[in-house]
Every structure is written in C-alpha cells, then in structure tokens.
Design a protein around this motif. Structure first.
Motif, PDB file in Angstrom:
ATOM      1  N   GLU B 141       0.866  -1.301  -0.043  1.00  0.00           N
ATOM      2  CA  GLU B 141      -0.092  -0.085  -0.090  1.00  0.00           C
ATOM      3  C   GLU B 141       0.713   1.345  -0.044  1.00  0.00           C
ATOM      4  O   GLU B 141       1.872   1.360   0.950  1.00  0.00           O
ATOM      5  N   ILE B 142       0.561   2.361  -0.952  1.00  0.00           N
ATOM      6  CA  ILE B 142       1.284   3.470  -1.043  1.00  0.00           C
ATOM      7  C   ILE B 142       0.522   4.454  -0.637  1.00  0.00           C
ATOM      8  O   ILE B 142      -0.351   5.004  -1.151  1.00  0.00           O
ATOM      9  N   ILE B 143       0.800   5.192   0.592  1.00  0.00           N
ATOM     10  CA  ILE B 143       0.320   6.587   0.783  1.00  0.00           C
ATOM     11  C   ILE B 143       1.192   7.859   0.696  1.00  0.00           C
ATOM     12  O   ILE B 143       2.268   7.661   1.104  1.00  0.00           O
ATOM     13  N   SER B 144       0.551   8.726   0.175  1.00  0.00           N
ATOM     14  CA  SER B 144       1.208  10.174  -0.033  1.00  0.00           C
ATOM     15  C   SER B 144       0.729  11.081   0.613  1.00  0.00           C
ATOM     16  O   SER B 144      -0.620  11.393   0.104  1.00  0.00           O
ATOM     17  N   SER B 145       1.334  12.110   1.050  1.00  0.00           N
ATOM     18  CA  SER B 145       0.744  13.133   1.860  1.00  0.00           C
ATOM     19  C   SER B 145       1.200  14.417   1.639  1.00  0.00           C
ATOM     20  O   SER B 145       2.504  14.553   1.503  1.00  0.00           O
ATOM     21  N   ASP B 146       0.104  15.351   1.773  1.00  0.00           N
ATOM     22  CA  ASP B 146       0.967  16.944   1.676  1.00  0.00           C
ATOM     23  C   ASP B 146      -0.056  17.920   2.377  1.00  0.00           C
ATOM     24  O   ASP B 146      -1.360  17.286   2.738  1.00  0.00           O
ATOM     25  N   ILE B 147       0.378  19.039   2.802  1.00  0.00           N
ATOM     26  CA  ILE B 147      -0.431  19.692   3.586  1.00  0.00           C
ATOM     27  C   ILE B 147      -1.129  20.831   2.731  1.00  0.00           C
ATOM     28  O   ILE B 147      -2.315  21.275   2.910  1.00  0.00           O
ATOM     29  N   ASP B 148      -0.865  20.908   1.348  1.00  0.00           N
ATOM     30  CA  ASP B 148      -1.455  21.781   0.404  1.00  0.00           C
ATOM     31  C   ASP B 148      -2.493  20.894  -0.333  1.00  0.00           C
ATOM     32  O   ASP B 148      -2.169  19.927  -1.288  1.00  0.00           O
ATOM     33  N   THR B 149      -3.723  21.236  -0.387  1.00  0.00           N
ATOM     34  CA  THR B 149      -4.809  20.319  -0.879  1.00  0.00           C
ATOM     35  C   THR B 149      -4.779  20.762  -2.589  1.00  0.00           C
ATOM     36  O   THR B 149      -5.098  19.869  -3.219  1.00  0.00           O
ATOM     37  N   LYS B 150      -4.200  22.000  -2.960  1.00  0.00           N
ATOM     38  CA  LYS B 150      -4.357  22.222  -4.246  1.00  0.00           C
ATOM     39  C   LYS B 150      -3.416  21.309  -5.198  1.00  0.00           C
ATOM     40  O   LYS B 150      -3.515  20.680  -6.310  1.00  0.00           O
ATOM     41  N   ILE B 151      -2.163  21.135  -4.172  1.00  0.00           N
ATOM     42  CA  ILE B 151      -1.244  20.201  -5.045  1.00  0.00           C
ATOM     43  C   ILE B 151      -1.550  18.780  -5.085  1.00  0.00           C
ATOM     44  O   ILE B 151      -1.177  17.907  -6.000  1.00  0.00           O
ATOM     45  N   LEU B 152      -2.363  18.304  -3.723  1.00  0.00           N
ATOM     46  CA  LEU B 152      -2.841  16.932  -3.849  1.00  0.00           C
ATOM     47  C   LEU B 152      -3.961  16.751  -4.975  1.00  0.00           C
ATOM     48  O   LEU B 152      -3.964  15.504  -5.363  1.00  0.00           O
ATOM     49  N   ALA B 153      -4.604  17.679  -5.286  1.00  0.00           N
ATOM     50  CA  ALA B 153      -5.597  17.334  -6.409  1.00  0.00           C
ATOM     51  C   ALA B 153      -4.757  17.271  -7.620  1.00  0.00           C
ATOM     52  O   ALA B 153      -5.145  16.320  -8.492  1.00  0.00           O
ATOM     53  N   GLN B 154      -3.599  17.780  -7.852  1.00  0.00           N
ATOM     54  CA  GLN B 154      -2.877  17.849  -9.047  1.00  0.00           C
ATOM     55  C   GLN B 154      -2.073  16.345  -9.144  1.00  0.00           C
ATOM     56  O   GLN B 154      -2.285  16.016 -10.120  1.00  0.00           O
ATOM     57  N   ALA B 155      -1.882  15.977  -7.731  1.00  0.00           N
ATOM     58  CA  ALA B 155      -1.330  14.412  -7.939  1.00  0.00           C
ATOM     59  C   ALA B 155      -2.304  13.440  -8.189  1.00  0.00           C
ATOM     60  O   ALA B 155      -1.923  12.521  -9.096  1.00  0.00           O
ATOM     61  N   ARG B 156      -3.547  13.804  -7.763  1.00  0.00           N
ATOM     62  CA  ARG B 156      -4.477  12.792  -8.149  1.00  0.00           C
ATOM     63  C   ARG B 156      -4.737  12.656  -9.371  1.00  0.00           C
ATOM     64  O   ARG B 156      -4.992  11.634  -9.969  1.00  0.00           O
ATOM     65  N   ASN B 157      -4.676  14.072 -10.057  1.00  0.00           N
ATOM     66  CA  ASN B 157      -4.952  14.048 -11.512  1.00  0.00           C
ATOM     67  C   ASN B 157      -4.028  13.535 -12.111  1.00  0.00           C
ATOM     68  O   ASN B 157      -4.137  12.844 -13.453  1.00  0.00           O
ATOM     69  N   GLY B 158      -2.673  13.749 -11.923  1.00  0.00           N
ATOM     70  CA  GLY B 158      -1.521  12.919 -12.573  1.00  0.00           C
ATOM     71  C   GLY B 158      -1.243  13.602 -13.761  1.00  0.00           C
ATOM     72  O   GLY B 158      -0.788  12.781 -14.651  1.00  0.00           O
ATOM     73  N   ASP B 159      -1.191  14.961 -14.003  1.00  0.00           N
ATOM     74  CA  ASP B 159      -0.627  15.449 -15.356  1.00  0.00           C
ATOM     75  C   ASP B 159       0.900  15.875 -15.162  1.00  0.00           C
ATOM     76  O   ASP B 159       0.872  16.661 -14.294  1.00  0.00           O
TER      77      ASP B 159
END
Lengths: 207, 280, 123
Positions: B141-159
């Motif tokens: 299981e790989i979990i990845s965390s950040d404090i910044d919700t904008k960058i998290l959305a970007q990560a989930r989007n994966g562009d």
C-alpha cells in the motif's frame, strides 16, 4: 495489480471516534508501561498548557530515550517558566545526553532563557557555564555578543573562554576586539586560545 | 548594491554556520556559487552588507530567511525517478529486509511525504512493479500526503510535463502514461494504486492515524524546516514506523541535524535511518 | 595517507585539530556530532577517530558505544574533552576510547597521542 488501497480516510474517522483524550487521562498515560503510549501522551499534551509539571516529573524517571526526546520537544513548545527551570536543572545532570538535550531545548527559548542567562554564566560549576555559552550559539538574542565578551574578559576557566571565543568568531564585532586581544595575555601558555582568538580577530577585521 | 562583496573570511564564517544548520558543506570550488546567492539575498533583504545580512540570518526568530536561503542553495524540483539510487536501495535492500520479519499475507506499507504533485509516489509504484520480484507475493500500500490541498488535487489528477518525465525510459512512458499533447497523464491503474491524503505533520491529531508503515520517504522537506519543526516531524515518523522500519531522507539531508531516535544504516546505494527492531 | 575523522561540534576546535594533523601529513575529515560521524564511518574507512564528548544529538560516548557494537573495523579512538574528572575517563574507556585527553590540547600533545594510536611510535 498487487498495489492496493485500504483507504486510510476510514481509519482516520475511526481513530477520531475512539480517542477522546482529555488532559488528565493524558497525564496518567505518561506512566503507561508501553513506551509508544507514553510518547503519544507526551506529544498530545502539547494542547494542555497545565501539563508542564507532569512532563517534568516523568522526564526525571523516564529511561527510554525516545520518550525523553518527545517530552523535551513538548516542553520546548510549552516553554513556560517551569519548563525552563527544569531544563536548567538538567544542565547539572551527570547524564551527558540529557544535558545536551536540555542545551538544545534552551537554545529555542530565547525570551525565557535570556533573563536567567546572566546568572548561568557566573554559575560556580564551570560545566554549567560551558553549557550556558553553548546555549548562546543558537539563542536568537541581542545581548549574545555582550555576554560572550564578558565571559572572555572575566571567566577564570580556560574551557569556558575557549567555548566563548569559538562563537565570537562567528558573531563578534569590533566591540569584542579588545577583549579578544586581552584574552591571549590571560592564557599565554595555551596555543588553542591564541589560535581561536586570532581567528576571531581576523574575521572581525576582514568585514 | 553592485558593490556588495563577500570576503574570504565572510565566506568561511558563512560556510561553518550553514554546515552546522543544514549539514551541507561547500568546498572552496563552490565559492562563486555561494557568493552569488548570498549577494542575491543581501540585495533582496536590503541588508546592504554581508555583516548585517549575517546578523539578521542568525538572529531572526522566524527562521524565514534561512529557509529562503536554503531554497536558493539547493535544487528543489520534483521529477520522476529523482534520486533514483534510493529507489534502487528500496527494491534491492530495504524491502527484502522488511519481508524477513513479515508473515505471509501481511501488507507492506509505504508513506511518501510530501507528495508534492505525486512524482515520488508514482515513481515508487513504477519501481516496485518493474524492479521488485516480491511484488508478485506481497500486497503493498502506498500512501502519499501533503499539507497543500491544491497540489494534492494535482497529484490525483496525474498530469505531467515532458520535463518532469524526461528521466523515464520511453518504455515506461508508453506503459504507464497517456500522451496528452505535449504533456503526459499517469495511467488509471497507477492512480488507483496510490492514495493521496492531506496531512499537517505538525498537528498530532492529523498524524495519529498514520501508523504501521514499513518505509517512509521524506526527501528534501525537513531541510527547509526550523529546528523544532524538523524534530517534531522526525518524532512523528518514529511512531508511524513499525519496529525495524526505515526512513529515507533526501541526499543532502542528514539525521545528524534533526533527531537522535534513529539508527544509521548504510547500504550499497544509500544511507537510511532505521527505527530499532526492539523499539515499541 | 592515513585518514583521521575529527568529531567535534565547535568549528574552531575542528579547524585547530585539522591544521595540526594536516601539517603532520594526515588526511582529515570532520563531523559535527556522533550521528554525522557514524554516517561517515559507515561510508569510508578511517585509521583514527578524534572525538569530543559533549555534542548535540549524539555525544562522544554514544558514538563510540555504537561504533564498537557494530561489525566495523575496530579503529582506535582518541577522546578529547573538557571533562577532567576521573569518572569521565572511566566512562570514556568503557564506551570504547583508547586514550583520553583534556582540552585544550597542545599541538605536540595531540600529535604524539595520535601517532601512538596509529602505531607510529611506541610508549
């Protein structure tokens, strides 16, 4: 694919429901037999400003260094008078690791440590004075150079002066020059003192 | 401000201070590089001389200037397979050691902080799939965390830009990405494989659920924190790790400036920090 | 060329020891505390460690105990500290020090003790 998701968000919710942690029960958990539980209690006590006494008490009897590190982190964050007083006590500890941890914690508390610095620098125990000078290394305070200059002018112990002169090489200004020159004559048989004083003087003059 | 100069003694004084704070040591050959960046900050902070800048840097309570300067002195960009030697260490050494104390069917857990835009977490996933034979026997299981919700959305989007994926072999680009004009989007399979979450490492209530990890990657983050925050973060990771678990820092970071909780281990490709197997 | 690792948190002390030892033809590396010293010791071999006691994060005792408990070459260690009490010496030897000096050291004193531990002179 064998890479899987368990959805940690679910366990986050469960965790919040399970743990209603009030200050009194956290203080009790500081003496839990499990060191993980003691670390969590010490960490969570950051939201309990009244907890300093309980943390100080536990620190005195805590022999697991991982718990000690976290108690000291929380004490530093709380940073009240009682916390500082207990840290001063550890400067006298025979336990070198604990003494150095207290020094590190005190470096982060300039406003609380400054009022007692004058007294620490004239403590009868030279080891406490060396520790006090070490605290000045990272203490963000205006009087640092003044304190250090006084040390190299007056302290009779060569290693207290040696520690102070090391730091003056970094923070010293022209106002420390005279004291640095004089220091060399106070310990004429110590090549290290001459070396360190000359280095500090060279740095002060080159700027 | 063109006349601001850094003398040799200033350079040495600064070098000692910066080494003490960050663990980064500049050779004499880096003099030009260091001077240029120091002068840039002296001008930006209107300090006029090195001396007044250095006093500010040392005695400023917030530590913000040290952070700004560290940013300038280090390269802080994320891209796929950055510091790849550590992923090699992961598959060649860390995972094989971890599974010796696991029972059949137990889950392996990896935490990547900060997620930033996701390059590190996806790199780990690709590395496991491509280079770790154990992936056929173990669930990870790989979990990845950040404090910044904008960058998290970007990560989930994966562009990702072409630049961000340039270290990847063409074969991986084909296998794990979809071409979108000049850019690349990570495949749905990989998106499904990594969970991105919001965490503030400084908040005990945020980090408490994060437990039972075998390996934590926290690269090029703590070096930008002040002394107390980096220590708090290292304390947090200690409780997030299983006994015997590993913490990987960035190549210019050293635990010697952070915490004494961990044991230092050296493997062929990397220095990593371990929570003792005996620790609770 | 023999390699010596100086472990001390004070920059001036490291520089002083470095100048003396480099002047005598040794190659010198530095570490700021026990943890950094261990990182270096794991990455490259040394012929001698010159170690302070009081350092942040990990002190000299901690470094030597850790070093001696590992499967590493048993490189000699010279401990140099401000602590002059007999108990401190005892503790240093128990942690794995081979010799103990009290600060501040004179150049000749440092050199002769290093040479002794490097097997270049005999007592």
């Amino acid at each position: 694919m064998p890479l899987i998701k368990q959805h940690i968000s679910k366990s986050i919710e469960q965790d919040q429901r399970k743990r209603e942690r009030d200050c009194t029960s956290l203080e009790l958990q500081l003496s839990d037999p499990s060191s993980a539980a003691r670390r969590w209690a010490a960490r969570d006590l950051i939201s309990c400003p009244e907890a300093t006494g309980a943390l100080v008490l536990q620190l005195q009897q805590e022999d697991d260094s991982s718990v000690r590190e976290i108690i000291l982190t929380t004490l530093t964050q709380l940073g009240d008078e009682l916390a500082v007083a207990s840290l001063v006590g550890y400067l006298r500890s025979e336990d070198v690791a604990l003494r150095n941890e207290a020094i590190e914690a005190m470096k982060l508390l300039p406003d609380e440590v400054a009022p007692i610095m004058g007294k620490l620098l004239i403590d009868p125990d030279p080891d406490v004075r060396i520790s006090a000078v070490n605290i000045l290394e990272s203490l963000r305070h205006r009087q640092v150079e003044e304190w250090l200059t006084k040390v190299i002018e007056e302290d009779p112990h060569v290693n207290v002066c040696a520690t102070a002169v090391d730091l003056l090489g970094e923070v010293g200004t022209t106002s420390a020059q005279e004291a640095l020159e004089k220091l060399k004559t106070r310990f004429p048989d110590e090549p290290y003192i001459s070396f360190a004083a000359d280095l500090a003087l060279k740095r002060i003059r080159s700027t | 401000m063109a006349d601001t100069t850094i003398s040799q003694e200033d350079f040495l004084k600064f070098r000692e201070f910066f080494y003490r704070k960050t663990g980064i040591h500049f050779d004499d050959s880096k003099r030009y590089f260091v001077d240029k960046r120091l002068i840039e900050r002296i001008v930006a902070t209107e300090s006029v001389t090195f001396r007044s800048y250095f006093v500010m840097l040392r005695f400023e309570t917030s530590g913000e200037e040290l952070q700004a300067l560290t940013n300038l002195m280090t390269v802080n960009e994320t891209y796929f397979f950055r510091e790849e030697y550590q992923f090699k260490c992961l598959v060649n050494t860390l995972l094989p050691e971890i599974i010796t104390s696991k029972k059949e069917g137990q889950l392996l857990r990896i935490w990547s902080v900060p997620s930033s835009s996701g390059e590190e977490a996806y790199s780990i996933a690709i590395y496991l799939l491509e280079y770790w034979p154990g992936i056929n026997h173990w669930d990870v299981e790989i979990i990845s965390s950040d404090i910044d919700t904008k960058i998290l959305a970007q990560a989930r989007n994966g562009d990702y830009s072409a630049r961000s994926v340039e270290k990847l072999p063409a074969y991986f680009l084909e296998k794990y990405f979809r071409r979108k004009g000049d850019a690349y989007q990570i495949s749905d399979d990989l998106k499904q494989a990594v969970e991105f979450t919001k965490v503030n490492l400084m908040k005990p209530e945020d980090v408490r659920p994060y437990r039972g990890f075998d390996i934590i990657f926290c690269r090029n983050l703590l070096i930008y924190f002040d002394d107390l925050s980096r220590r708090t973060a290292a304390d947090t990771f200690f409780d997030a790790l299983n006994p015997g678990g590993f913490l990987c820092l960035g190549h210019s970071e050293s635990m010697s400036r952070i915490s004494s909780l961990y044991q230092t281990r050296k493997f062929a490709d990397s220095v990593v920090y371990q929570k003792s197997k005996e620790a609770q | 060329m023999k390699r010596i690792l100086i472990v001390d948190d004070a920059a001036t002390v490291r520089m002083y020891h470095r100048i003396i030892l480099e002047g005598a033809g040794y190659q010198v590396l530095e570490a700021i505390n026990g943890i950094e010293a261990m990182e270096k010791a794991l990455q490259e071999p040394f012929d001698l460690y010159v170690v302070d006691i009081n350092m942040p994060k990990q002190d000299g005792y901690g470094f030597l105990s850790d070093l001696r408990s590992r499967d590493l070459p048993q490189t000699p260690a010279l401990m140099i500290s401000t602590e002059a009490a007999a108990a401190d010496r005892t503790r240093a030897y128990a942690a794995g020090a081979n010799l103990y000096l009290v600060k501040p050291v004179k150049p000749d004193e440092l050199l002769v003790h290093c040479r002794l531990l490097l097997g270049e002179v005999h007592p």
